[in-house]
Design a protein around this motif. Structure first.
Motif, PDB file in Angstrom:
ATOM      1  N   PRO A  92       0.826  -1.210   0.000  1.00 22.04           N
ATOM      2  CA  PRO A  92       0.000   0.000   0.000  1.00 22.04           C
ATOM      3  C   PRO A  92       0.861   1.261   0.000  1.00 22.04           C
ATOM      4  CG  PRO A  92      -0.747  -1.567   1.670  1.00 22.04           C
ATOM      5  CD  PRO A  92       0.586  -2.049   1.183  1.00 22.04           C
ATOM      6  N   GLY A  93       0.279   2.347  -0.495  1.00 26.06           N
ATOM      7  CA  GLY A  93       0.994   3.627  -0.479  1.00 26.06           C
ATOM      8  C   GLY A  93       1.052   4.246  -1.853  1.00 26.06           C
ATOM      9  N   ARG A  94       1.054   5.543  -1.893  1.00 15.74           N
ATOM     10  CA  ARG A  94       1.073   6.282  -3.156  1.00 15.74           C
ATOM     11  C   ARG A  94       2.503   6.361  -3.678  1.00 15.74           C
ATOM     12  NH1 ARG A  94      -2.411   9.462  -5.941  1.00 15.74           N
ATOM     13  NH2 ARG A  94      -3.998   9.176  -4.363  1.00 15.74           N
ATOM     14  N   LYS A  95       2.712   5.881  -4.886  1.00 19.04           N
ATOM     15  CA  LYS A  95       4.047   5.833  -5.467  1.00 19.04           C
ATOM     16  C   LYS A  95       4.306   6.975  -6.449  1.00 19.04           C
ATOM     17  CE  LYS A  95       4.536   1.728  -3.519  1.00 19.04           C
ATOM     18  NZ  LYS A  95       3.225   1.370  -3.013  1.00 19.04           N
ATOM     19  N   VAL A  96       3.222   7.535  -7.006  1.00 23.11           N
ATOM     20  CA  VAL A  96       3.347   8.512  -8.087  1.00 23.11           C
ATOM     21  C   VAL A  96       2.777   9.852  -7.639  1.00 23.11           C
ATOM     22  CG1 VAL A  96       2.780   8.994 -10.500  1.00 23.11           C
ATOM     23  CG2 VAL A  96       3.084   6.629  -9.741  1.00 23.11           C
ATOM     24  N   GLY A  97       3.391  10.942  -8.136  1.00 19.84           N
ATOM     25  CA  GLY A  97       2.885  12.274  -7.826  1.00 19.84           C
ATOM     26  C   GLY A  97       3.627  12.915  -6.676  1.00 19.84           C
ATOM     27  N   ALA A  98       3.104  14.031  -6.189  1.00 21.25           N
ATOM     28  CA  ALA A  98       3.792  14.804  -5.154  1.00 21.25           C
ATOM     29  C   ALA A  98       4.011  13.995  -3.889  1.00 21.25           C
ATOM     30  CB  ALA A  98       2.990  16.069  -4.842  1.00 21.25           C
ATOM     31  N   GLU A  99       3.071  13.087  -3.579  1.00 20.45           N
ATOM     32  CA  GLU A  99       3.184  12.301  -2.356  1.00 20.45           C
ATOM     33  C   GLU A  99       4.047  11.051  -2.549  1.00 20.45           C
ATOM     34  OE1 GLU A  99      -0.723  11.383  -0.923  1.00 20.45           O
ATOM     35  OE2 GLU A  99      -1.507  13.310  -1.589  1.00 20.45           O
ATOM     36  N   GLY A 100       4.439  10.772  -3.784  1.00 22.67           N
ATOM     37  CA  GLY A 100       5.168   9.550  -4.060  1.00 22.67           C
ATOM     38  C   GLY A 100       6.634   9.794  -4.333  1.00 22.67           C
ATOM     39  N   ASP A 101       7.188   8.977  -5.231  1.00 26.78           N
ATOM     40  CA  ASP A 101       8.626   9.008  -5.490  1.00 26.78           C
ATOM     41  C   ASP A 101       8.992   9.577  -6.859  1.00 26.78           C
ATOM     42  OD1 ASP A 101       9.404   7.695  -3.005  1.00 26.78           O
ATOM     43  OD2 ASP A 101       8.381   5.947  -3.823  1.00 26.78           O
ATOM     44  N   PHE A 102       8.028   9.699  -7.762  1.00 25.14           N
ATOM     45  CA  PHE A 102       8.327  10.199  -9.092  1.00 25.14           C
ATOM     46  C   PHE A 102       7.039  10.692  -9.744  1.00 25.14           C
ATOM     47  CE2 PHE A 102       7.542   5.658  -9.209  1.00 25.14           C
ATOM     48  CZ  PHE A 102       6.578   5.533 -10.190  1.00 25.14           C
ATOM     49  N   TYR A 103       7.200  11.478 -10.804  1.00 25.33           N
ATOM     50  CA  TYR A 103       6.080  11.935 -11.608  1.00 25.33           C
ATOM     51  C   TYR A 103       6.046  11.167 -12.914  1.00 25.33           C
ATOM     52  CZ  TYR A 103       5.383  16.090  -8.670  1.00 25.33           C
ATOM     53  OH  TYR A 103       5.117  16.929  -7.624  1.00 25.33           O
ATOM     54  N   TYR A 110      14.376   5.313  -7.750  1.00 31.04           N
ATOM     55  CA  TYR A 110      13.706   6.573  -7.415  1.00 31.04           C
ATOM     56  C   TYR A 110      13.123   6.492  -6.014  1.00 31.04           C
ATOM     57  CZ  TYR A 110      14.100   7.809 -12.326  1.00 31.04           C
ATOM     58  OH  TYR A 110      14.592   8.100 -13.577  1.00 31.04           O
ATOM     59  N   TYR A 111      13.404   7.524  -5.237  1.00 30.79           N
ATOM     60  CA  TYR A 111      12.886   7.594  -3.871  1.00 30.79           C
ATOM     61  C   TYR A 111      12.643   9.055  -3.527  1.00 30.79           C
ATOM     62  CZ  TYR A 111      12.587   6.993   1.212  1.00 30.79           C
ATOM     63  OH  TYR A 111      12.161   6.994   2.524  1.00 30.79           O
ATOM     64  N   ARG A 112      11.390   9.398  -3.296  1.00 31.54           N
ATOM     65  CA  ARG A 112      11.011  10.765  -2.925  1.00 31.54           C
ATOM     66  C   ARG A 112      11.586  11.801  -3.893  1.00 31.54           C
ATOM     67  NH1 ARG A 112      11.348  10.495   3.749  1.00 31.54           N
ATOM     68  NH2 ARG A 112       9.790   8.812   3.962  1.00 31.54           N
ATOM     69  N   HIS A 113      11.390  11.535  -5.168  1.00 34.84           N
ATOM     70  CA  HIS A 113      11.773  12.461  -6.243  1.00 34.84           C
ATOM     71  C   HIS A 113      13.277  12.703  -6.345  1.00 34.84           C
ATOM     72  CE1 HIS A 113       7.571  13.274  -7.053  1.00 34.84           C
ATOM     73  NE2 HIS A 113       7.392  13.365  -5.758  1.00 34.84           N
ATOM     74  N   THR A 114      14.054  11.756  -5.853  1.00 33.95           N
ATOM     75  CA  THR A 114      15.499  11.801  -6.052  1.00 33.95           C
ATOM     76  C   THR A 114      15.933  10.490  -6.706  1.00 33.95           C
ATOM     77  OG1 THR A 114      15.990  10.875  -3.866  1.00 33.95           O
ATOM     78  CG2 THR A 114      15.851  13.278  -4.046  1.00 33.95           C
ATOM     79  N   THR A 115      17.018  10.540  -7.468  1.00 35.87           N
ATOM     80  CA  THR A 115      17.526   9.329  -8.105  1.00 35.87           C
ATOM     81  C   THR A 115      18.631   8.719  -7.259  1.00 35.87           C
ATOM     82  OG1 THR A 115      19.096  10.624  -9.409  1.00 35.87           O
ATOM     83  CG2 THR A 115      16.966  10.126 -10.424  1.00 35.87           C
ATOM     84  N   GLU A 116      18.771   7.428  -7.381  1.00 33.35           N
ATOM     85  CA  GLU A 116      19.754   6.665  -6.617  1.00 33.35           C
ATOM     86  C   GLU A 116      20.244   5.531  -7.504  1.00 33.35           C
ATOM     87  OE1 GLU A 116      22.261   5.079  -4.401  1.00 33.35           O
ATOM     88  OE2 GLU A 116      21.143   6.629  -3.305  1.00 33.35           O
ATOM     89  N   GLU A 117      21.548   5.299  -7.528  1.00 40.76           N
ATOM     90  CA  GLU A 117      22.105   4.242  -8.371  1.00 40.76           C
ATOM     91  C   GLU A 117      22.270   2.915  -7.636  1.00 40.76           C
ATOM     92  OE1 GLU A 117      25.705   5.639 -10.112  1.00 40.76           O
ATOM     93  OE2 GLU A 117      24.716   7.149 -11.355  1.00 40.76           O
ATOM     94  N   ASN A 118      22.100   2.913  -6.326  1.00 38.06           N
ATOM     95  CA  ASN A 118      22.305   1.701  -5.531  1.00 38.06           C
ATOM     96  C   ASN A 118      20.974   0.992  -5.291  1.00 38.06           C
ATOM     97  OD1 ASN A 118      22.998  -0.303  -3.755  1.00 38.06           O
ATOM     98  ND2 ASN A 118      23.860   1.058  -2.195  1.00 38.06           N
TER      99      ASN A 118
END
Length: 385
Positions: free
Chosen positions: A44-55, A270-278
């Motif tokens: 559960p949880g919003r993944k997309v949009g302002a409340e999520g991790d990416f647009y 993608y996590y909270r609108h930031t990218t991560e390579e790990n």
């Protein structure tokens, strides 16, 4: 880095490695994204949009769905205006895109709307309630299916199946070219942490995939091979009796995707609108994606009876489908100049490169049982402005 609790899923994967030994990265990614109740897309949880991790393009403006609807209306016409027409969205998420599409079909073509049946295919069953609320006015036309229904051939349809940013989230194999030849990345365990080891490929399909494309990786080059994308297309083609498959995602043709400039491939988290390579942190809590190989989708599609109708950048698709008409209508309905400016800024994100989505995202349309269709995206959009 944020401190997050990923212990439960991390423990499950570590136990598997303890029992079986190192696992292919594809299996690790599958657990991170789709482990029942714990994976990124199955919890559960919003993944997309302002409340999520990416647009995605869906979040930018409802016009995105309206333009897809315009093309679907043309597809219906090219199929001879059948009395019944299936619209299937694979990876339906919260249902916003399906709502925008069906709202637009209802407004643009009442005859098509009368015979429309919408099927939402989504891995997270808890989203059905949210989807149902958004689609409340259309509920008589809506049904739900699990991805397994498509994979197992239980879902049969005639019309259009579309997806937006679905295939990039399929679990993918990682390979690396070494002096000894092609090796696959396996995930091992070191205490409560993950590590990588290189070993012989887990399936001969990996070398065959690159060989078929005429691709030879450079020494030290790492890349992704998405066998699940091919299997998904095979299932979709088998389920489609007649009509179209419309795929929107970020990716490239094979020569660019596997070119020497991509020494480390395209895998990103993608996590909270930031990218991560790990990918080995925030297990199950961050998205993991890779770019789509559109060459293979088109080639395999031809073998499956899917003719390639059109391929190109998202901005070309949207412009030809009627972006300018939609923009002018929105501006005419705007009550203030400030509102007009806000509309222009939003829509620019859909079509502009360099920070926008216009050329990062590609569109592939394939057809089955429809000869030489003339779709909106095939128009010279430069003459439509």
């Amino acid at each position: 880095m944020d401190q997050v609790d990923d212990g439960k899923l991390r423990g499950i994967i570590l136990d598997r490695i303890g029992q079986r030994g190192p696992i292919p990265f594809a299996d690790f990614m599958a657990a991170c994204l789709y482990e029942p109740g714990l994976g990124y897309y199955t919890s559960p949880g919003r993944k997309v949009g302002a409340e999520g991790d990416f647009y995605t393009s869906i979040n930018v403006h409802r016009v995105f769905g309206r333009l897809i609807a315009r093309e679907i209306c043309r597809m219906w016409e090219e199929m001879g205006c059948p009395a019944s027409f299936d619209i299937v969205e694979a990876g339906a998420g919260h249902g916003q895109l399906a709502t925008d599409v069906l709202d637009a079909v209802c407004e643009l073509n009442s005859q098509l709307y009368e015979g429309v049946r919408l099927t939402l295919v989504e891995a997270e069953p808890s989203l059905a309630e949210v989807q149902g609320k958004l689609l409340e006015r259309h509920l008589a036309k809506v049904s739900w299916s699990a991805p397994a229904d498509l994979a197992e051939g239980k879902l049969r349809f005639s019309g259009c199946l579309y997806s937006n940013e679905l295939i990039d989230s399929f679990p993918t194999h990682l390979v690396e070219m070494t002096p000894e030849g092609l090796r696959e990345v396996f995930v091992a365990a070191e205490g409560d942490q993950f590590s990588e080891v290189l070993d012989s490929p887990s399936t001969p399909e990996l070398e065959a995939y690159l060989s078929r494309l005429g691709i030879t990786l450079n020494p030290g080059q790492r890349t992704e091979i998405n066998l699940n994308a091919v299997r998904w297309l095979e299932s979709a083609a088998a389920s489609l009796e007649r009509g179209f498959i419309l795929t929107i995602d970020y990716g490239y043709l094979a020569p660019e995707l596997y070119g020497p400039m991509r020494l480390n491939g395209t895998l990103l988290c993608y996590y909270r609108h930031t990218t991560e390579e790990n990918p080995y942190i925030r297990v199950g809590l961050q998205d993991i994606t890779t770019h789509v190989d559109f060459t293979t989708l088109a080639l395999r599609g031809e073998e499956l009876g899917l003719s390639k109708v059109w391929y190109g950048e998202q901005y070309r698709f949207l412009m030809a489908a009627g972006m300018m008409q939609e923009l002018m209508a929105l501006e005419a309905a705007a009550k203030t100049e400030k509102e007009q400016i806000a509309i222009r800024i939003s829509l620019k994100k859909l079509i502009l490169p360099e920070g926008g989505m216009g050329d990062t995202f590609k569109v592939l349309i394939q057809a089955k049982g429809v000869d030489h269709p003339q779709l909106l995206c095939m128009r010279d959009w430069g003459k439509l402005i």
